[in-house]
Design a protein around this motif. Structure first.
Motif, PDB file in Angstrom:
ATOM      1  N   ILE A   6       0.846  -1.197   0.000  1.00  0.00           N
ATOM      2  CA  ILE A   6       0.000   0.000   0.000  1.00  0.00           C
ATOM      3  C   ILE A   6       0.879   1.243   0.000  1.00  0.00           C
ATOM      4  CG2 ILE A   6      -1.671   1.331   1.314  1.00  0.00           C
ATOM      5  CD1 ILE A   6      -2.527  -1.205   2.648  1.00  0.00           C
ATOM      6  N   PHE A   7       1.875   1.201   0.904  1.00  0.00           N
ATOM      7  CA  PHE A   7       2.671   2.417   1.044  1.00  0.00           C
ATOM      8  C   PHE A   7       3.636   2.606  -0.112  1.00  0.00           C
ATOM      9  CE2 PHE A   7       0.634   2.539   5.001  1.00  0.00           C
ATOM     10  CZ  PHE A   7       0.542   3.888   5.273  1.00  0.00           C
ATOM     11  N   TRP A   9       2.735   2.190  -3.057  1.00  0.00           N
ATOM     12  CA  TRP A   9       1.934   2.960  -3.995  1.00  0.00           C
ATOM     13  C   TRP A   9       1.714   4.374  -3.486  1.00  0.00           C
ATOM     14  CZ3 TRP A   9      -2.688   5.476  -3.769  1.00  0.00           C
ATOM     15  CH2 TRP A   9      -3.139   5.957  -5.010  1.00  0.00           C
ATOM     16  N   ILE A  82      -4.076  10.020  -0.910  1.00  0.00           N
ATOM     17  CA  ILE A  82      -4.259   9.431  -2.234  1.00  0.00           C
ATOM     18  C   ILE A  82      -4.640  10.537  -3.213  1.00  0.00           C
ATOM     19  CG2 ILE A  82      -5.665   7.838  -3.585  1.00  0.00           C
ATOM     20  CD1 ILE A  82      -6.151   6.246  -1.052  1.00  0.00           C
ATOM     21  N   ARG A 116      -7.077   5.179   8.425  1.00  0.00           N
ATOM     22  CA  ARG A 116      -7.706   6.004   7.402  1.00  0.00           C
ATOM     23  C   ARG A 116      -8.107   7.333   7.998  1.00  0.00           C
ATOM     24  NH1 ARG A 116      -9.545   1.975   3.581  1.00  0.00           N
ATOM     25  NH2 ARG A 116     -11.049   3.337   2.594  1.00  0.00           N
TER      26      ARG A 116
ATOM     27  N   GLU B 102     -11.113  -3.045   5.551  1.00  0.00           N
ATOM     28  CA  GLU B 102     -10.310  -1.839   5.700  1.00  0.00           C
ATOM     29  C   GLU B 102      -8.856  -2.314   5.732  1.00  0.00           C
ATOM     30  OE1 GLU B 102      -8.207   0.826   6.139  1.00  0.00           O
ATOM     31  OE2 GLU B 102      -8.338   0.338   8.269  1.00  0.00           O
ATOM     32  N   LEU B 104      -5.895  -1.144   5.923  1.00  0.00           N
ATOM     33  CA  LEU B 104      -4.844  -0.628   6.795  1.00  0.00           C
ATOM     34  C   LEU B 104      -4.862  -1.254   8.181  1.00  0.00           C
ATOM     35  CD1 LEU B 104      -4.586   3.157   5.956  1.00  0.00           C
ATOM     36  CD2 LEU B 104      -3.555   1.191   4.866  1.00  0.00           C
ATOM     37  N   SER B 120       0.730  -2.822  -7.354  1.00  0.00           N
ATOM     38  CA  SER B 120       0.660  -1.742  -6.381  1.00  0.00           C
ATOM     39  C   SER B 120      -0.289  -0.630  -6.823  1.00  0.00           C
ATOM     40  CB  SER B 120       2.055  -1.192  -6.127  1.00  0.00           C
ATOM     41  OG  SER B 120       2.636  -0.796  -7.346  1.00  0.00           O
ATOM     42  N   GLY B 121      -0.313  -0.370  -8.093  1.00  0.00           N
ATOM     43  CA  GLY B 121      -1.205   0.674  -8.580  1.00  0.00           C
ATOM     44  C   GLY B 121      -2.655   0.322  -8.349  1.00  0.00           C
ATOM     45  N   LEU B 123      -3.773  -1.560  -6.056  1.00  0.00           N
ATOM     46  CA  LEU B 123      -4.069  -1.514  -4.629  1.00  0.00           C
ATOM     47  C   LEU B 123      -4.514  -0.104  -4.235  1.00  0.00           C
ATOM     48  CD1 LEU B 123      -4.276  -3.132  -2.228  1.00  0.00           C
ATOM     49  CD2 LEU B 123      -1.839  -2.950  -1.843  1.00  0.00           C
ATOM     50  N   LEU B 127      -7.996   1.003  -2.505  1.00  0.00           N
ATOM     51  CA  LEU B 127      -8.152   1.875  -1.340  1.00  0.00           C
ATOM     52  C   LEU B 127      -8.991   3.095  -1.674  1.00  0.00           C
ATOM     53  CD1 LEU B 127      -4.849   2.223   0.654  1.00  0.00           C
ATOM     54  CD2 LEU B 127      -7.079   1.481   1.431  1.00  0.00           C
TER      55      LEU B 127
END
Lengths: 353, 796
Positions: A6-7, A9, A82, A116, B102, B104, B120-121, B123, B127
């Protein structure tokens, strides 16, 4: 869940990409950019700037126990977006990441939290139930400043992780320090920049919770505030960053941004009364002396720093060379001892190794 | 020596190919039906495991709200108190299970299929709430693409069918549940910071989710059916193997006399049997795959319709049931061949080669069997009285079926003896006496027939009873002419205003999902209207039940809840906002979950946040079309939002029919297997009983007459068995309706009998008996007189 992905990205992790450390050199479409000459306003600028891509509230403390043992403590809240702007509830594009650590000569304990934005799990608030409040989960940095004081003048900071926890009271004994050109800090020869100010004058008392029991500590702390949308140039791979407090009362913030067309160094000399003097690019000379193998990498943990114009020639030595932050965005962050032309203590951060 | 012996042994099958075919076919069918059922069960269980594995439901504890409501701000507050929990939002839209996570805060143990594989994109897209994950097979189903319009869809093969995995931000938009959370996953790596807060309860991780528990009974029924079919199949195998051993007796003796040790001979025969078992077992597994593949779509539809369980309609070859099938084939063969093998082992080399008529010394055996059978029937009775739960119910069924099967030969012998006493004339006497003489050889086949017929009657009666009750119940329950669902509460208000002047009554349907009696269920608010007062299918009620409900002084509960939680009239029902006495119990077929109904005013007080988006409309039938057209034109409602009574009924009945399509198919197959068993036994007997027929022929009866009598005898035996099967089948139906259904589904159905069906079944039994006797009869017809004469020349 692969949080690291996630990070990656999001632009906080991994040096593998061609976009500089943690993707901080990635494009900034839709986000605001720092402008030279904008006057920072407080307490508003203590709060979050959701139109910028990335922001942090970064506290490091050099502490000493009653028995003279040295400790380091870290409390950091990162914001990463984002997309620019807010949004209600889960629809908010804002993401938060907290890092906390306690370092001793032999151990380095750390924890990470992710959250979040938009739902109240993490955030930064100016005014409201306290003059200033930054939090993620049960970790908190809360202003206890009275009327007439800057919101960051007094803070209560707490965090907890696997095998450690702490509660610290911070009192500022000097003014806020604007880094760079009145808070506009240039990060590359190409002009990438961020807004950057610090409060390096904290006196600290508090308690560390360690597996062997609570430890009463006193010491000093340094808070960095920085936000930007593209703080690195695309070809910069990482940085070495120093925040040093000398026994003379003077302080030095300096950094080396590696990669690109030669390293880019900059920093600020801070007089004991808090008056900052920006260093010219290249004025600070930093030379790694010894490397230490940690987490499969070779990280320089002993440095020689020189400011020839000020007759400064010091050696930095990590209190614990194994202060590796094995978080989603891995980096080295730990307390250092300073010897040489000046004596003192400080913090060293190294990314992109 | 070994090779020579083996050649000699195997030569037998070359001379008797039909026997070989019977043996292999019987074994293959038995294995096939068993494996087919197991394959279906394995597929369904794998689907449940997959569903449970998503989000680590099998490994992670969760916090669930006790009153059905949990908000995002409660979640955030818990996090800020140090609770390491991650929110999940789950709901259904357009037949899809939407699972919002969720990423995270998701604990490490919460494996989310498909997520790690994301680039990754993608993902980031996930989100940002623009990307959802769906199993590839789900994508092809109708309505799915429409329901996910505007979303980027990525295929995730490991997701269960009909499940959409989305970021919680996307899920709340899809489900129109902004700010809601259905459960909180607890991170196992961090200790709980304190006691579980009020309004929440900690539900421990469980490898078996509710679905597995709910559907357990269904799979057990299938297993029981499979086992029955297997047992019937083994009867055939036993018949064929017994004959082969009997016919090879002289050969065994010769081989032994030539110096083959008993041990070697036994080993060779064992090897031969094992080889057959493996060949037939493999064929059986293949057959089972076919059966399962053919039945699985229906089973999947049933499980979906009845329990909301998503099971893929495509079968996978799993080593588990394949090996189990082969194992059953081997075990079955060994059981069927045990007696013969034992004899080969112990056969003295110089024993008489005189081929006793196969298993003739049966009188005593029959008595023992009958006694054992009566014992089993007694045990079944005890299990019925004292047993509890589904296993007891199946014990009753097993005892009943097996006991009755064992008693059958004795019973038939009695009947035949009685008939012989009443018979007039030599030929009639001979007919009955000969029938009794054949009984031992046929008894296994007749037992198989009995079981198959009884199962047919039992299951048929259950299904037909269910169908009658169900259709009647649908007529009662679906009293309103039109059902309409609005897209939002705002639209609902407009709809209502538009409808009020055009229809006789607009009855709001409101409900909340909540725990009832410890299980997830629903509470409905019911309008005070004649529609319900006159027609709601109440099984029990206190006097003035509707007034009590309307005044908010009592609740109605469905039969499932009543039975599972042991709640009767007057019992106090725990509800969010305080308990209420049970004022009535209503039948609620086709719903696995507990349900309660309270007055609409009371509902509004207790659940002020529940949105009204659905209405039942009362209006003259002739106006349904017009109003529906008006609704479509005015509000743009589609077919999902607007359903008429006939539509719902048709859908419900379709679900019902599919539910029992499987049982029907298995039933028919079992009957076919039983017919084959008859054929195998009769073929076996026909070659053995030449010595008994020859004297009758010699006395002047033509071959044609003899063959006709043989067919008639077979028909009579089949019919007698059918008569015996009738009470057994009815008993079976009763157990299914009154015990198994109650345990499995939570409802009890009134039993109804359908004699018309029996006539058909009797006819089928007679025809089966006749057909089975036809081959031996034709063979008898074609025999040359010389064959019959030779009987008299033979040493025996």
């Amino acid at each position: 869940m692969n949080v690291r992905a996630i990070f990656l990205w999001l632009g906080l992790a991994g040096a593998a990409s061609a976009q500089g450390f943690a993707d901080l050199g990635a494009s900034v479409e839709g986000f605001a950019l720092p402008e030279r000459g904008r006057v920072l306003e407080f307490p508003a600028d203590h709060g979050a700037h959701p139109d910028f891509r990335i922001e942090w509230w970064y506290l490091t403390a050099n502490l000493t126990g009653a028995d003279g043992a040295e400790y380091g403590a870290q409390w950091t809240l990162f914001r990463s977006a984002i997309a620019a702007g807010g949004g209600a509830g889960w629809q908010s594009p804002q993401l938060w990441m907290g890092h906390a650590a306690v370092t001793t000569e032999t151990t380095h304990r750390m924890a990470e939290r992710l959250a979040r934005g938009g739902i109240g799990q993490a955030g930064v608030e100016v005014g409201g139930e306290a003059p200033f409040r930054a939090w993620i989960d049960e970790w908190e940095m809360r202003s206890t400043a009275g009327p007439g004081e800057d919101a960051l003048d007094r803070l209560a900071v707490s965090a907890r992780g696997d095998g450690f926890g702490y509660a610290l009271e911070l009192t500022a004994e000097g003014p806020l320090v604007l880094q760079g050109d009145a808070g506009y800090s240039v990060k590359s020869a190409g002009g990438q920049a961020s807004y950057y100010y610090s409060q390096p004058f904290y006196r600290v008392t508090g308690t560390l919770d360690l597996p062997d029991g609570p430890v009463e500590v006193t010491g000093q702390a340094w808070l960095d505030r920085e936000w930007s949308s593209q703080p690195l140039a695309a070809d910069q791979t990482g940085w070495d960053w120093f925040s040093l407090s000398f026994d003379s009362g003077e302080k030095l913030m300096g950094f080396v941004l590696r990669g690109g067309e030669g390293d880019f160094t900059s920093g600020t000399w801070i007089a004991a009364d808090g008056v900052p003097t920006p260093l010219e690019p290249g004025e600070l000379e930093a030379e790694p002396l010894e490397r230490f193998a940690v987490s499969g990498r070779e990280v320089p943990v002993v440095w020689r720093l020189r400011l020839p114009g000020r007759g400064l020639d010091v050696t930095l030595e990590a209190l614990n060379p194994g202060a590796w932050m094995a978080t989603s965005v891995p980096y080295w962050e730990g307390p250092v001892r300073v010897t040489g032309s000046q004596k003192g203590r400080g913090y060293l951060e190294m990314t992109g190794y | 020596m070994i090779r020579a012996s083996l050649t000699a042994l195997l030569s037998h099958w070359g001379r008797h190919p039909l026997q070989l075919v019977t043996l292999l076919a019987g074994l293959a069918m038995a294995t096939g039906l068993w494996s087919g059922v197991q394959a279906i069960n394995a597929e369904a269980r794998a689907a449940y495991a997959r569903a449970a594995g998503v989000l680590g439901q099998d490994r992670l504890d969760r916090l669930v709200p006790t009153d059905g409501s949990l908000t995002v701000s409660q979640f955030a507050k818990l996090r800020r108190q140090g609770w390491a929990v991650s929110p999940v939002l789950e709901g259904r839209v357009a037949g899809l299970r939407v699972l919002g996570v969720e990423p995270l805060s998701l604990p490490r143990g919460a494996a989310v299929p498909g997520m790690p594989g994301l680039a990754s994109g993608a993902l980031g897209e996930f989100l940002a709430g623009r990307l959802v994950l769906v199993a590839p097979e789900t994508l092809t189903r109708s309505g799915v693409a429409e329901a996910l319009a505007g979303m980027e869809i990525e295929a995730a093969p490991d997701l269960p069918p009909m499940t959409v995995l989305a970021d919680i931000a996307a899920a709340e938009r899809l489900l129109d549940m902004a700010g809601k959370v259905t459960a909180l996953l607890v991170d196992p790596d961090r200790a709980l910071p304190g006691a579980v807060p009020d309004g929440l309860e900690l539900r421990a991780a469980s490898a078996e989710d509710g679905l597995a528990r709910l559907t357990d009974s269904f799979h057990m029924s299938l297993t029981a059916f499979g086992f029955l079919a297997f047992a019937v199949g083994i009867f055939i195998v036993h018949a064929a193997i017994g004959l082969a051993f009997e016919q090879r007796r002289p050969m065994f003796r010769t081989l032994r006399a030539l110096g083959v040790p008993a041990r070697t001979l036994g080993a060779l025969v064992l090897a031969e049997m094992l080889a057959f078992a493996l060949i037939a077992g493999l064929a059986g597994v293949a057959l089972g795959y076919g059966v399962a593949a053919a039945l699985l779509p229906d089973v999947a539809a049933t499980l979906g319709g009845l329990y909301g369980a998503a099971v893929p309609g495509v079968l996978e070859l799993r080593s588990g049931w394949v090996m189990a099938g082969l194992g059953m084939a081997v075990a079955g063969t060994l059981i069927a061949a045990g007696q013969g093998l034992w004899q080969v082992w112990r056969l003295p080399p110089l024993a008489s080669a005189g081929a006793r008529a196969w298993a003739m010394a049966a009188g005593q055996t029959r008595q023992m069997q009958a006694l054992a059978g009566l014992g089993l029937l007694g045990l079944a009775g005890l299990a019925l009285v004292f047993g509890q739960g589904l296993w007891a119910a199946f014990a009753v069924l097993a005892g009943l079926l097996l006991g009755a099967a064992l008693v059958l030969p004795g019973l038939l012998a009695l009947l035949l003896t009685a008939a012989a006493h009443r018979a007039k004339g030599v030929l009639a006497e001979w007919f009955w006496a000969d029938a009794r003489q054949q009984l031992p050889g046929l008894s296994l086949a007749l037992m198989a027939l009995l079981l198959a017929l009884a199962a047919n009657i039992g299951v048929g009666t259950m299904v037909a009873s269910f169908r009658t009750t169900f259709t009647g119940w649908l007529d009662q329950r679906l009293a309103s002419e039109l059902y309409v669902t609005a897209e939002s509460p705002d639209q609902a208000a407009l709809l209502r205003a538009w409808l009020e002047p055009k229809v006789t009554a607009v009855l709001p349907i409101v409900w909340v999902d909540t725990a009832l009696g410890g299980q997830p269920g629903e509470i409905y608010g019911v309008a005070d209207h004649a529609t319900y007062r006159d027609r709601w299918p109440l099984l029990q009620a206190v006097p003035g039940v509707w007034d009590m409900v309307a005044a908010g002084e009592g609740a109605l509960i469905n039969e499932q809840l009543s039975r599972r939680a042991g709640l009767g009239l007057g019992s106090m029902l725990a509800l969010p906002g305080g308990e209420l006495p049970v004022a009535g119990v209503y039948s609620d077929y086709g719903n696995p979950s507990p349900q309660a109904m309270i007055g609409q005013a009371e509902f509004a007080t207790r659940f002020p946040d529940a949105a009204v988006v659905r209405f039942a409309l009362r209006l003259p039938v002739a106006e349904v079309e017009g109003v529906a057209a008006g609704l479509r034109a005015e509000f743009g409602l589609d077919d999902r939002a607007l359903v008429d009574q006939a539509g719902i009924k048709a859908f419900s009945l379709r679900v019902f029919e599919r539910t029992f399509a499987v049982t029907g198919a298995l039933n028919t197959l079992t009957l076919a297997v039983a017919g084959l068993a008859m054929l195998a036994s009769l073929v076996t007997l026909s070659s053995l009983r030449l010595p008994q027929l020859a004297p009758v022929w010699a006395m002047g009866l033509t071959q044609r007459r003899l063959a006709g009598l043989d067919v008639a005898r077979s028909v009579v035996l089949a019919l007698l068995t059918a008569v015996a099967a009738l009470p057994l089948g009815l008993a079976l139906a009763w157990v299914l309706l009154a015990v198994v259904n109650v345990e499995a589904f939570g409802w009890r159905l009134p039993m109804q009998v359908f004699p018309g069906d029996w006539v058909v079944l009797f006819a089928a039994a007679g025809v089966a008996g006749g057909l089975a006797a036809l081959v031996p009869a034709l063979r008898l017809l074609r025999r040359r007189p010389a064959d019959l004469l030779r009987v008299f020349a033979n040493e025996r």
